[in-house]
Each structure stands twice: as C-alpha cells, then as structure tokens.
Design an enzyme around this catalytic site. Structure first.
Site, mmCIF file in Angstrom:
data_model
loop_
_atom_site.group_PDB
_atom_site.id
_atom_site.type_symbol
_atom_site.label_atom_id
_atom_site.label_comp_id
_atom_site.label_asym_id
_atom_site.label_seq_id
_atom_site.Cartn_x
_atom_site.Cartn_y
_atom_site.Cartn_z
ATOM 1 N N GLU A 176 0.846 -1.194 0.000
ATOM 2 C CA GLU A 176 0.000 0.000 0.000
ATOM 3 C C GLU A 176 0.883 1.248 0.000
ATOM 4 O O GLU A 176 0.718 2.147 -0.829
ATOM 5 C CB GLU A 176 -0.904 -0.014 1.225
ATOM 6 C CG GLU A 176 -1.770 1.233 1.362
ATOM 7 C CD GLU A 176 -2.469 1.322 2.704
ATOM 8 O OE1 GLU A 176 -3.479 2.041 2.778
ATOM 9 O OE2 GLU A 176 -2.005 0.698 3.680
ATOM 10 N N HIS A 177 1.803 1.328 0.950
ATOM 11 C CA HIS A 177 2.786 2.408 1.020
ATOM 12 C C HIS A 177 4.172 1.802 0.828
ATOM 13 O O HIS A 177 4.533 0.853 1.522
ATOM 14 C CB HIS A 177 2.766 3.106 2.380
ATOM 15 C CG HIS A 177 1.428 3.615 2.801
ATOM 16 N ND1 HIS A 177 0.581 2.902 3.634
ATOM 17 C CD2 HIS A 177 0.785 4.776 2.521
ATOM 18 C CE1 HIS A 177 -0.520 3.598 3.844
ATOM 19 N NE2 HIS A 177 -0.427 4.742 3.179
#
Length: 422
Positions: free
Chosen positions: A320-321
């Site tokens: 996601e990050h």
C-alpha cells in the site's frame, strides 16, 4: 523485533507476509443481515443500529448544516491545516482530469469522451478517532471530477467531531449523514427516507464496512476492498534507522493488524531499525496497538543479500505504502512497478501523504497494487468511445467486417453493413 534474512524465510513466514487480506469473511453473514434490515426498514434501522452499536440516540440523520457551523467554530490552526491539505489535494487531483479527444484514422473519426458520475457516497470512519483527512481524500477527487452530488457518511456521536464536519464543508460535500458501519454502506447503496442512494461508494473503514462494500458491489460500484494499513520500507546504509522506525511506528499506530515491513541490504541498518521500533513504540497513547502491529506475523525487519533481492521482494509484496530510502532511490523506483503510493528519500515520511502532500491516502492493500491504483479522479468518471465514419471509410472496412461477422455466424451483422451499399 528480530531481524530475519529474506532468503531464510520459511514458507509459513512468507505466507504470513504476502497473503494479506481484508479479513472480512467472518463478518459477511452479520453484514448481510444489517444490509437486509436497512433495505426493509430504512431510517428506523439506522436509528436502531446507532443505539445498538454507537450508544447514540439520533434524531436527524442529515447533519449537512452542522458542517458549515463546525468550520466557523473550528480552532484557527486546525482550520488552516485542513484548508492547506485540501488545497494540495485539490491541485494534485486537478492534474488527473482527462480530456475528451477525437482523431481521424483514414476517414474514421474516433474518440473518447469522459463524463462524471452523478451521485457518489464517501465513507469517513470514526470510532476511536476522527479522520478529517479521509473526508478530504474521498470528497475532493469526486468534486474535481464534476460529480453532481457527493454525500459523506460518518459514525454518529453525541457530539460529532468538528474536524470531520469542517473537512466535509471545505472539501465541498453536498450532504453529510451521521450513519456509520455496514449500515452506512447499505444506506448509501440503496437509500432510505433520509439518505439518497448513490451510484458508487468509496472510502476506508473497518472489516464490517469493507464486508458491506463487498456485499453491495454489483448493485453499486465501489472503489476497492481495503484491509489494514501496510508499509514496506526498502533502504540501504544511507538511511537513518530512527526515521525508518518512526515511519513504521506511525503506520502501526493505525491498527493492531497493520503490516509494517523493512527490507535492507545492510544488516547493521536492519538491526538498528528493529531496535528503534521497539524503543519508539513505548509510552504512547496507542502503544498497545503499535506493539501488536509490530509483533504480528505480517510485520518484519528483513535483511536482503543485495538490493536486487530487496527489489524483487518489494515487487512481489506490492505494498500500500512503499518507502525507498537509499543512495540510488530513483533507480530503485524504476525497477518496482507495484505499489499504491511511493515515498522517496528521507524527507518524504508516509505521514505527509496521509495528510497533506496532495496524493491520495485511500490505497489498495493486500497485494491489490499489482493490478489497481489508489483513489483518483478516474474512480469518479466513466468513458465513452465515439466513432463516425463516412461512406468511403465504411467501404474500406466492408469486406473486413462482413468476413469476420460471417466467420462468427452472425449474418445480420454482415447484412447491416452490406445494406448501406445496396
């Protein structure tokens, strides 16, 4: 946290790291009941669930007028922060607005046009904290896209968070409802006496919210099914372990089920990051959640034999990050295609993207970044292709079309072309 070698991970350990999901299966049955009741009883069900789940007796479900008052009464510093974040988010998303186009191709005029959706619902989570940033991230791209009606649903409370309401006002929401959980998703999807039905529901939430989005998908569109927060850091010996740990602890703060992983090609850096995580996790308001996240099987500090091995891990992980802190960070980025949002260098903490750099923080999790991107203007527009042919252009394609149509046994298709030349 202990440091493990990427090459020595057992199949079970790898599975724990890579097989991340939203954890919604055990919530789906109860969510179906909630959705069914909201569809049958409307506002009555929403008020009943507000009392059952939030211990709140609510009168008016729509609190749109309160949003402007909350903005006016907000602390100056918080108001300024919300406005600055909103402006940056708006500027970034305005760059995403697609342009209609038409071009000539040998007498064929072909093109594509884009039109916004009419009605969208944005879910803004509540519960243990207020999340005005999620309101900004959901509403602003929809407004920029030109959506006619953008509604926000957020959990009810005896006193609704002023920051959440103010953010809805700043972002340009047309309606705000004090409805939370799976029942909010149902209300937005199907409508009630007070809540207008929408075409698409977006925004993060807990597993019941996510399960509800899974259930209504097909009747309305959704953005995607997101699970707990994820961070993968790829770093070398030029990275400051204290700053890497700070980013990991920050993401662990979201949820005890968050996944935070660091991969370094330098063992000393990896060891220092692990030590710093343990130190920084203590004596905080959310220490219990942070420590649970750092200790769960989906979190790890890893040492790679080379940066190439770290890159391969990152591509497979599809975080996601993704934070890259290394001497050759741009070159490393060129080798990694799968990530929701990327943070390059020591002065790009993930928190700046969570709030105010301008990029969107509603991002794919669980490896979905291999096939999908984060929330954007694209989620709020639909495209239509357009074609216009003159007689010569159709004549040039007549044999091609009729031959293919008859090969597929579709004689009427072929005749629809031939008749134009009778």
């Amino acid at each position: 946290m202990n440091v493990s070698a990427v090459a020595d991970l057992s199949p079970e350990a790898r599975a724990a790291l890579f097989e991340r999901d939203a954890g919604i299966e055990d919530a789906r049955e109860s969510v179906r009941d909630i959705i069914g009741r909201v569809r049958e009883e409307g506002d009555v069900a929403l008020r009943s669930y507000a009392k059952e789940f939030d211990d709140v007796d609510i009168g008016t479900l729509a609190v749109t007028d309160e949003a402007e008052r909350a903005y006016d009464d907000l602390d100056d510093d918080l108001r300024d922060a919300i406005e600055t974040a909103a402006e940056n988010i708006r500027t970034f998303h305005e760059r995403q607005v697609p342009d209609d186009w038409r071009e000539q191709f040998d007498g064929r005029e072909l093109g594509r046009r884009y039109r916004p959706l009419e009605r969208v619902g944005v879910y803004a989570p509540g519960g243990t904290a207020a999340y005005p940033s999620s309101v900004l991230m959901g509403v602003i791209p929809a407004v920029v896209a030109g959506v006619d009606h953008v509604a926000v649903a957020t959990p009810p409370a005896e006193e609704l968070p002023a920051a959440t309401l103010a953010a809805a006002h700043v972002a340009g929401a047309d309606a705000v409802y004090q409805v939370g959980g799976a029942q909010a998703i149902a209300a937005l999807a199907y409508g009630t006496e007070s809540v207008s039905a929408v075409q698409k529901v977006v925004g993060p939430g807990n597993r019941w919210v996510t399960a509800a989005k899974a259930e209504v998908r097909g009747d309305v569109e959704i953005d995607f099914l997101a699970g707990p927060s994820e961070l993968l850091v790829v770093c070398d010996d030029t990275a400051d372990p204290e700053l890497i740990a700070a980013d990991m602890v920050a993401q662990a703060e979201h949820d005890p089920n968050a996944s935070v992983v660091c991969v370094s090609d330098d063992e000393a850096t990896a060891e220092a990051v692990a030590d710093a995580c343990e130190r920084q996790a203590t004596a905080r308001e959310r220490t219990e959640a942070i420590e649970s996240a750092l200790e769960n099987d989906a979190s790890a500090v890893l040492c790679a034999r080379s940066m190439s091995e770290a890159v391969l891990f990152a591509e497979e992980y599809a975080a996601e990050h993704l934070s890259i802190v290394a001497a050759d960070e741009e070159a490393l980025l060129d080798r990694i295609d799968s990530a929701g949002s990327v943070f390059l260098g020591g002065f790009s903490p993930v928190a700046v993207g969570d709030y105010a750099s301008g990029t969107n923080h509603v991002l794919p999790t669980g490896g979905l970044a291999k096939v999908a991107g984060g929330l954007s203007v694209d989620h709020f527009v639909r495209s239509t292709t357009v074609q216009k042919l003159d007689e010569d252009a159709l004549s040039s394609l007549r044999e091609t079309v009729t031959t293919l149509a008859r090969a597929e046994g579709l004689e009427a298709h072929a005749e629809s072309v031939d008749k134009r030349f009778d």
